[in-house]
Write a protein that holds these residues in place. Structure first.
Motif: not given
Length: 614
Positions: A546-564
């Protein structure tokens, strides 16, 4: 007057103290003798060497000290005897990526003899490859020699730097070819037998048979790819900076195109933008205004697997930063200097875009020898190797596949509905009550996770609510269903089945799960711990993966990242960037790579990125 026991104790104590004195004298004599001979060596080094050279004496000293009150002396140099293993099972592991490395790290059963075969003798932390392309992190900071990972394990593990080119599942043989210039033992090819085979070779880049991609595009799958991209970026700036290059040619050379709006393509575009605007513009002031970055995506939005809030924010931020995001643009051809695209939003209009460098990041494809293996086992029409919920290749009891090269073929409830009904109907009445169904509900949810997901999405508390909806009866306990009514109740459950994404997180969890299964293979043969076998008797050996999703990141530059993160929690901004730093640093495979990655980030904050072409 002393009795016999007291006399014996007196002599034992005397002998023990004499030995202790002798050992201490010998130890310190050697230590000070080395001090005279090795004056340039530090005291700590001499002390460490003394302890390593005199481990047996020190063990005796500690043992004698511990039992000195008892008056008896017992000397034991040997370690605790290991259980005699008459015959070890041969496990062959193909690959040194996320899945294979996770398996090797967690395997601790000494009853296996493991042979690892891979064309690269290291593990690479692939999520940081976009950072390597721009010098934010050095290539050697994210790689760990594979032998360092298993050198201290009790399991017998051997490594061969070679590539597999054929799998003979019928005869349990793997055909390999040395990837070294001077061949292994003078032989170009060799064969490895196995009792268990674990295929974790990852995947190739998927070009969708687009003309010119293999010849003209860069990819971002391996460390060597990231290093090549880094050199090419610097080379583009150096060529554009030459005095005899025309203005139009400079614009073409400094146009960087990224094909694919997934996490890898987006992160590379953001990293390249930061590299150009924070470091290269100061070194090449005359051409800084000619730089252009274009992100091409065939779908309607980039980061399609993320929350819509992240997708909208990423597209808006890229446009504010000057990154040209072209959605609905499908690349149909790549020539030496131009990209041809079909604009899906404009009726299929074809456009050409000049470029200086293009990076292709549009999904994964199957390796040639995996295609051959799939043909052998009757899976030729599939994109990846089909496995069951225990990661076992369908049709091969002793072959496992995990990571990007495989996909789990989750069994459908409706395929087993008759067997489920028969198992639950213990009194053979031909009807099923809520109580009877609830007795097997735990096994059903474990074997068919789509049932639990369906109930959650329908906001139902338990199976009784589902059965009530199908029957149209408010009295839950009195509900009785025949098999046709049960089919109606569960008819939409299988619509919740989803394929797992081809990510490092999935591969790592699969490797850990499979290692746990191998560690407890014999124990679970005798005492199965898995769910009920609906089509057979007894229980399955193991619980399904069973896969347990721990989240994912998307670095967008300028020291900003989107985290889900789990629970539909979305965070975007500078705080998420620091969360990204901490998570990626903690997930490094060794303390050495953790220290190197953190030091690289620190160096970049202080001195900027390195712009040399080596």
């Amino acid at each position: 007057m002393l009795n016999g026991r007291e006399i014996l104790q007196f002599y034992c104590n005397s002998a023990m103290y004499s030995i202790l004195s002798l050992l201490f004298w010998q130890f310190w004599t050697r230590l000070f003798r080395w001090k005279k001979k090795m004056s340039s060596v530090t005291f700590l080094q001499r002390l460490s060497s003394a302890f390593r050279e005199n481990q047996s004496h020190l063990k005796l000293v500690l043992l004698c000290t511990a039992v000195s009150g008892g008056g008896l002396l017992a000397y034991g140099e040997s370690v605790a005897p290991e259980e005699a293993i008459t015959e070890k099972k041969k496990v062959v592991v193909l690959g040194t990526g996320w899945a294979a490395t996770s398996f090797l790290k967690n395997l601790n059963n000494p009853k296996y003899e493991v042979q690892v075969v891979s064309p690269r003798n290291y593990f690479a932390f692939t999520p940081l490859l976009p950072s390597v392309t721009c010098g934010t992190v050095e290539a050697r900071s994210i790689v760990e020699p594979i032998r360092n990972i298993f050198k201290k394990k009790k399991v017998d593990v051997q490594f061969s730097e070679a590539e597999c080119f054929k799998i003979d599942a019928e005869n349990r043989k793997v055909y390999c070819r040395s990837s070294l210039n001077n061949n292994l033992n003078g032989k170009e090819e060799f064969v490895v037998d196995y009792d268990y085979l674990i295929i974790a070779v990852g995947a190739n880049v998927n070009t969708f048979n687009t003309p010119g991609v293999m010849e003209n595009c860069h990819f971002l799958k391996e460390v060597e790819d990231a290093q090549k991209i880094r050199r090419t970026v610097i080379d583009c700036f150096e060529r554009a900076n030459l005095p005899d290059v025309s203005e139009d040619e400079k614009k073409r050379i400094l146009h960087f195109a990224i094909v694919g709006g997934g996490p890898t393509g987006v992160e590379f575009a953001a990293s390249l933008h930061d590299f150009v605007n924070e470091d290269l513009v100061r070194l090449y002031p005359g051409i800084k205004d000619l730089v252009k970055i274009t992100l091409l995506e065939a779908a309607d939005h980039i980061l399609g697997m993320f929350d819509k809030r992240i997708t909208v924010f990423a597209e808006d931020k890229f446009r504010r930063d000057g990154i040209d995001v072209k959605t609905g643009s499908m690349v149909v051809k790549v020539s030496e200097k131009e990209i041809s695209t079909k604009e899906l939003k404009n009726g299929g209009e074809t456009k050409t875009i000049p470029y200086g460098m293009v990076v292709w990041s549009t999904g994964i494809g199957t390796r040639p020898f995996i295609k051959d293996f799939m043909t052998q086992i009757g899976q030729a029409s599939r994109r990846a190797v089909a496995t069951d919920e225990w990661l076992r290749v369908e049709g091969c009891n002793n072959v496992y596949a995990l990571g990007d090269c495989a996909s789990i073929n989750q069994r459908k409830v409706m395929e087993d509905i008759a067997a489920i009904f028969k198992k639950a109907d213990k009194d053979n009445s031909g009807t099923l009550t809520v109580k009877e169904f609830q007795e097997v509900m735990k096994d059903i949810s474990e074997r068919y996770p789509q049932v639990e997901l369906y109930l959650k999405n329908k906001q139902m508390r338990n199976i009784a609510d589902l059965l009530k909806e199908a029957k149209g009866d408010d009295k839950k306990e009195s509900i009785e269903l025949n098999i046709e009514e049960l089919k109606t109740a569960l008819s939409n459950v299988d619509s919740q089945m989803k394929f797992l994404p081809a990510t490092a997180q999935v591969a790592s969890q699969q490797g850990t799960y499979l290692a746990m299964c191998f560690n407890r293979m014999e124990e679970c043969e005798k005492n199965p711990e898995g769910p009920l076998r609906f089509r057979g008797e007894g229980h399955h050996r193991f619980k399904p993966f069973r896969y347990k999703h721990l989240g994912q990141f998307a670095p967008l530059g300028g020291e900003q990242t989107a985290a889900q993160l789990p629970g539909d929690w979305v965070s975007i901004g500078h705080s998420s960037q620091w969360l990204w730093y901490s998570v990626y640093a903690s997930k490094q495979v060794s303390w050495r790579t953790k220290a190197l990655v953190v030091s690289d980030w620190t160096r970049r904050f202080i001195f900027g990125r390195d712009s040399s072409s080596i």
